[in-house]
Structure formats: structure tokens, C-alpha cells
Design a protein around this motif. Structure first.
Motif, PDB file in Angstrom:
ATOM      1  N   LYS A 129      33.890  79.029  68.170  1.00  0.00           N
ATOM      2  CA  LYS A 129      34.693  77.940  68.710  1.00  0.00           C
ATOM      3  C   LYS A 129      33.876  77.201  69.764  1.00  0.00           C
ATOM      4  O   LYS A 129      32.783  77.642  70.136  1.00  0.00           O
ATOM      5  N   VAL A 130      34.394  76.086  70.201  1.00  0.00           N
ATOM      6  CA  VAL A 130      33.694  75.268  71.184  1.00  0.00           C
ATOM      7  C   VAL A 130      33.423  76.075  72.451  1.00  0.00           C
ATOM      8  O   VAL A 130      34.267  76.865  72.892  1.00  0.00           O
ATOM      9  N   ASP A 131      32.244  75.909  73.020  1.00  0.00           N
ATOM     10  CA  ASP A 131      31.766  76.552  74.246  1.00  0.00           C
ATOM     11  C   ASP A 131      31.315  77.995  74.046  1.00  0.00           C
ATOM     12  O   ASP A 131      30.912  78.642  75.015  1.00  0.00           O
ATOM     13  N   ASP A 132      31.362  78.503  72.788  1.00  0.00           N
ATOM     14  CA  ASP A 132      30.807  79.838  72.543  1.00  0.00           C
ATOM     15  C   ASP A 132      29.298  79.796  72.750  1.00  0.00           C
ATOM     16  O   ASP A 132      28.621  78.840  72.344  1.00  0.00           O
ATOM     17  N   GLU A 133      28.791  80.878  73.380  1.00  0.00           N
ATOM     18  CA  GLU A 133      27.353  80.986  73.614  1.00  0.00           C
ATOM     19  C   GLU A 133      26.768  82.021  72.660  1.00  0.00           C
ATOM     20  O   GLU A 133      27.316  83.120  72.503  1.00  0.00           O
ATOM     21  N   ILE A 134      25.651  81.661  72.030  1.00  0.00           N
ATOM     22  CA  ILE A 134      25.014  82.518  71.035  1.00  0.00           C
ATOM     23  C   ILE A 134      23.617  82.866  71.551  1.00  0.00           C
ATOM     24  O   ILE A 134      22.813  81.972  71.832  1.00  0.00           O
ATOM     25  N   MET A 183      33.418  65.976  65.135  1.00  0.00           N
ATOM     26  CA  MET A 183      32.424  66.888  64.573  1.00  0.00           C
ATOM     27  C   MET A 183      31.720  67.622  65.711  1.00  0.00           C
ATOM     28  O   MET A 183      31.407  67.037  66.739  1.00  0.00           O
ATOM     29  N   LEU A 184      31.486  68.909  65.507  1.00  0.00           N
ATOM     30  CA  LEU A 184      30.880  69.748  66.533  1.00  0.00           C
ATOM     31  C   LEU A 184      29.366  69.842  66.322  1.00  0.00           C
ATOM     32  O   LEU A 184      28.834  69.505  65.266  1.00  0.00           O
ATOM     33  N   LYS A 185      28.699  70.358  67.355  1.00  0.00           N
ATOM     34  CA  LYS A 185      27.255  70.527  67.297  1.00  0.00           C
ATOM     35  C   LYS A 185      26.881  71.893  67.859  1.00  0.00           C
ATOM     36  O   LYS A 185      27.657  72.502  68.607  1.00  0.00           O
ATOM     37  N   ILE A 186      25.694  72.357  67.513  1.00  0.00           N
ATOM     38  CA  ILE A 186      25.114  73.544  68.126  1.00  0.00           C
ATOM     39  C   ILE A 186      23.771  73.119  68.704  1.00  0.00           C
ATOM     40  O   ILE A 186      23.006  72.403  68.058  1.00  0.00           O
ATOM     41  N   ARG A 187      23.526  73.563  69.947  1.00  0.00           N
ATOM     42  CA  ARG A 187      22.293  73.133  70.603  1.00  0.00           C
ATOM     43  C   ARG A 187      21.786  74.215  71.541  1.00  0.00           C
ATOM     44  O   ARG A 187      22.473  75.196  71.841  1.00  0.00           O
ATOM     45  N   VAL A 192      24.554  77.102  72.259  1.00  0.00           N
ATOM     46  CA  VAL A 192      25.957  76.885  72.617  1.00  0.00           C
ATOM     47  C   VAL A 192      26.582  75.925  71.616  1.00  0.00           C
ATOM     48  O   VAL A 192      25.927  75.012  71.112  1.00  0.00           O
ATOM     49  N   VAL A 193      27.874  76.147  71.322  1.00  0.00           N
ATOM     50  CA  VAL A 193      28.639  75.258  70.445  1.00  0.00           C
ATOM     51  C   VAL A 193      29.332  74.227  71.327  1.00  0.00           C
ATOM     52  O   VAL A 193      30.014  74.592  72.295  1.00  0.00           O
ATOM     53  N   ILE A 194      29.168  72.959  71.002  1.00  0.00           N
ATOM     54  CA  ILE A 194      29.723  71.908  71.859  1.00  0.00           C
ATOM     55  C   ILE A 194      30.517  70.898  71.038  1.00  0.00           C
ATOM     56  O   ILE A 194      30.331  70.761  69.825  1.00  0.00           O
ATOM     57  N   ASP A 195      31.404  70.227  71.735  1.00  0.00           N
ATOM     58  CA  ASP A 195      32.098  69.063  71.190  1.00  0.00           C
ATOM     59  C   ASP A 195      31.570  67.854  71.947  1.00  0.00           C
ATOM     60  O   ASP A 195      31.866  67.680  73.136  1.00  0.00           O
ATOM     61  N   PRO A 196      30.766  67.008  71.314  1.00  0.00           N
ATOM     62  CA  PRO A 196      30.159  65.874  72.022  1.00  0.00           C
ATOM     63  C   PRO A 196      31.173  64.979  72.716  1.00  0.00           C
ATOM     64  O   PRO A 196      30.873  64.369  73.745  1.00  0.00           O
ATOM     65  N   LYS A 197      32.391  64.894  72.165  1.00  0.00           N
ATOM     66  CA  LYS A 197      33.406  64.039  72.768  1.00  0.00           C
ATOM     67  C   LYS A 197      33.858  64.590  74.113  1.00  0.00           C
ATOM     68  O   LYS A 197      34.269  63.845  74.989  1.00  0.00           O
ATOM     69  N   ARG A 198      33.800  65.923  74.251  1.00  0.00           N
ATOM     70  CA  ARG A 198      34.276  66.548  75.483  1.00  0.00           C
ATOM     71  C   ARG A 198      33.194  66.633  76.545  1.00  0.00           C
ATOM     72  O   ARG A 198      33.501  66.810  77.725  1.00  0.00           O
ATOM     73  N   GLU A 199      31.952  66.568  76.102  1.00  0.00           N
ATOM     74  CA  GLU A 199      30.872  66.655  77.090  1.00  0.00           C
ATOM     75  C   GLU A 199      30.783  65.349  77.863  1.00  0.00           C
ATOM     76  O   GLU A 199      30.659  64.279  77.292  1.00  0.00           O
ATOM     77  N   SER A 200      30.881  65.449  79.136  1.00  0.00           N
ATOM     78  CA  SER A 200      30.751  64.246  79.968  1.00  0.00           C
ATOM     79  C   SER A 200      29.313  63.775  79.930  1.00  0.00           C
ATOM     80  O   SER A 200      28.377  64.571  79.829  1.00  0.00           O
TER      81      SER A 200
END
Length: 285
Positions: A77-82, A1-5, A90-98
Motif C-alpha cells: 500500500k502507499v507509504d510502504d517501505e521495502i 496511479m502509484l509509483k515505486i522509487r 518506498v511506494v508513493i502516490d504522486p498526487k499526495r506527495e507535496s
């Protein structure tokens, strides 16, 4: 699941859950953005599995996605900046964020040498994943990006409450929030907070972590020892007194001897008389 933050605040984020989430200035939005450019409800993000579609609800106020102004709708999509006014999301995938990058780790090492208060809030809400928020000497919590702890909660006031450490003790002060500040379930305006207490700001609850209260020090009073009165020494007797005592002792001894001799004579006389009586009786017979 993705997030926006928020791009510059990884704790101020929301999950992109079906069917959609809304973004705007109003407290009714899933993600509250406090900026004069932003409308009460500015855009929606429609979610269908992993497919995200941004729909701008304010055509006269474009939403910039990366470098493109969006008036209608576009795919995210993931990593898009708004960009919305001065706010960057920014749209993020928590699994990919270190969890911690090498540079962050270096900064964390440096931060450990900086003054720490020993106080922190541990989130009890699942949306915050039990995160721990260290507290400074003065910490403001709210949904505004200017707050020390900025959280995108719909019913959290922009500046909800202030936490302040005075002489090692933690105090909370409500900053006129709409939905209140609660300490262990009781609404408060100002109160002292201790380790193990529960703080709640609207629906967000936190456990309080911090040093234990110092135990009252026991003062041991020294009891004065009463000394035993010293025995007065017997004053030495003069030679004249000693001679007098010796003479008195001899006199007493002599008197006792005379009494004994008198007693002995009495017994002798008694025996002689008894013998004479016996002899007289025998002579008559």
C-alpha cells in the motif's frame, strides 16, 4: 496511479503499471537495484487497478516490507517501505506527495545562495515529467544510486556518462556505457555541448539549458589621423630687399608710361600726315 522509487532519491522511480513490474540487478528490470544482495530478478509487483501484490522470487533472500521479512508474497500500500540489501524503496502516490515541504523550501532558499553553474538538463521523456536537473561542476549520470543524477532506466549503465564544466563550457564524456551517449543524434565519446543541444543516454533524451556562448568581442582599431602638413610661413623680407622691389616696381611703371607716350606720338603724327594729304587734294581741285 502509484509509483515505486528509491526512498532517498525521488527522481529514481517507476510507475506501477499493469500487469506488473520487476525489480532486480539486471538491466532488463523495470527498476534496477545495484546491490550485491540483490538477485538479477529479485521480486515482482503485480498491479490490478489500485491493488498491489509483492511476490518475492528469491525465497532464500527475504524482502523486508516495513518491519516484516517477506519470503513469498504480500500486499503493498502507499507509504510502504521495502528494504532490499542496503537499498530502501518506498511506494508513493504522486498526487499526495507535496511538491515542496516547508523544510525543503527553506533548503532551496539556502541553495540559491550556493554557487550555481547555470547549466541544467531538462528531461524530454514523459516518465520524468520534464524535470530539470541542475548540473554541478562535475555530474555523473547513470542508474546507480551513487550517481549525481540516478535514473531507473532499464538500459542505462550504472555509470553512463559524465558532464563536466570547464571554464564555463560544458563537456560530455561517455563512461564506457553499453548503449551509448548521443549528442544531437550522433554517438560521441567526448564532445562539447552547447545550449539548445539534445543529449541522449540510451533512450532518455534531455534538452541542454545553459548560458549562451559569449559573442566574439569586436576590437575597434584606432586609425591614426594624418595631420595636414603645416604651411610653412613665408620668411620676412629684409628692408634692402623691400627697397629693391620698390625701385624695380617704379622702373617698370615708368617704362610703361614711356611706351604709352610713344604710342600717343605715333598716332598724332599719323593724323597730321592724313590731314596734309587731304589738304593737298583739296588744293588741286
Amino acid at each position: 496511479m502509484l509509483k515505486i522509487r528509491y526512498k532517498n532519491n525521488k527522481y529514481n522511480s517507476v510507475w506501477l503499471v499493469e500487469p506488473m513490474i520487476t525489480v532486480g540487478r539486471s538491466a532488463t528490470n523495470d527498476l534496477v537495484v545495484d546491490d550485491p544482495y540483490v538477485a538479477d530478478k529479485h521480486f515482482e509487483v503485480h498491479v490490478t487497478h489500485e491493488t498491489l501484490t509483492l511476490k518475492n522470487l528469491q525465497p532464500l533472500k527475504p524482502v523486508r516490507v516495513n518491519t516484516v521479512d517477506v519470503i513469498g508474497a504480500c500486499t503493498l500500500k502507499v507509504d510502504d517501505e521495502i528494504t532490499l540489501g542496503t537499498i530502501e524503496l518506498v511506494v508513493i502516490d504522486p498526487k499526495r506527495e507535496s511538491k515542496v515541504t516547508s523544510s525543503e523550501a527553506a533548503n532551496a532558499t539556502q541553495m540559491r545562495s550556493v554557487h550555481t553553474t547555470g547549466w541544467a538538463l531538462k528531461a524530454n521523456h514523459t516518465a520524468l515529467a520534464n524535470r530539470v536537473f541542475p548540473l554541478k561542476d562535475t555530474t555523473v549520470i547513470g542508474r546507480s544510486a551513487d550517481c549525481d543524477i540516478s535514473l531507473a532506466a532499464a538500459h542505462l549503465s550504472r555509470r553512463h556518462a559524465q558532464l563536466q564544466i570547464i571554464d564555463g563550457a560544458l563537456f560530455v564524456k561517455d563512461l564506457g556505457s553499453a548503449n551509448g551517449t548521443f549528442l544531437n543524434g550522433k554517438q560521441v565519446m567526448e564532445a562539447r555541448v552547447k545550449r539548445g543541444d539534445e543529449l541522449r543516454f540510451d533512450a532518455l533524451t534531455f534538452g541542454v539549458m545553459g548560458p549562451a556562448d559569449e559573442m566574439a568581442k569586436t576590437t575597434v582599431r584606432s586609425i591614426p589621423v594624418q595631420s595636414t602638413p603645416a604651411t610653412r610661413p613665408t620668411p620676412a623680407k629684409s628692408s634692402a630687399q623691400q627697397d629693391k622691389l620698390a625701385t624695380q616696381h617704379k622702373f617698370n611703371k615708368k617704362e610703361k608710361q614711356v611706351e604709352v607716350e610713344k604710342s600717343n606720338r605715333g598716332w598724332i603724327v599719323l593724323v597730321v600726315v592724313a590731314l596734309a594729304v587731304i589738304a593737298a587734294l583739296l588744293y588741286k581741285h
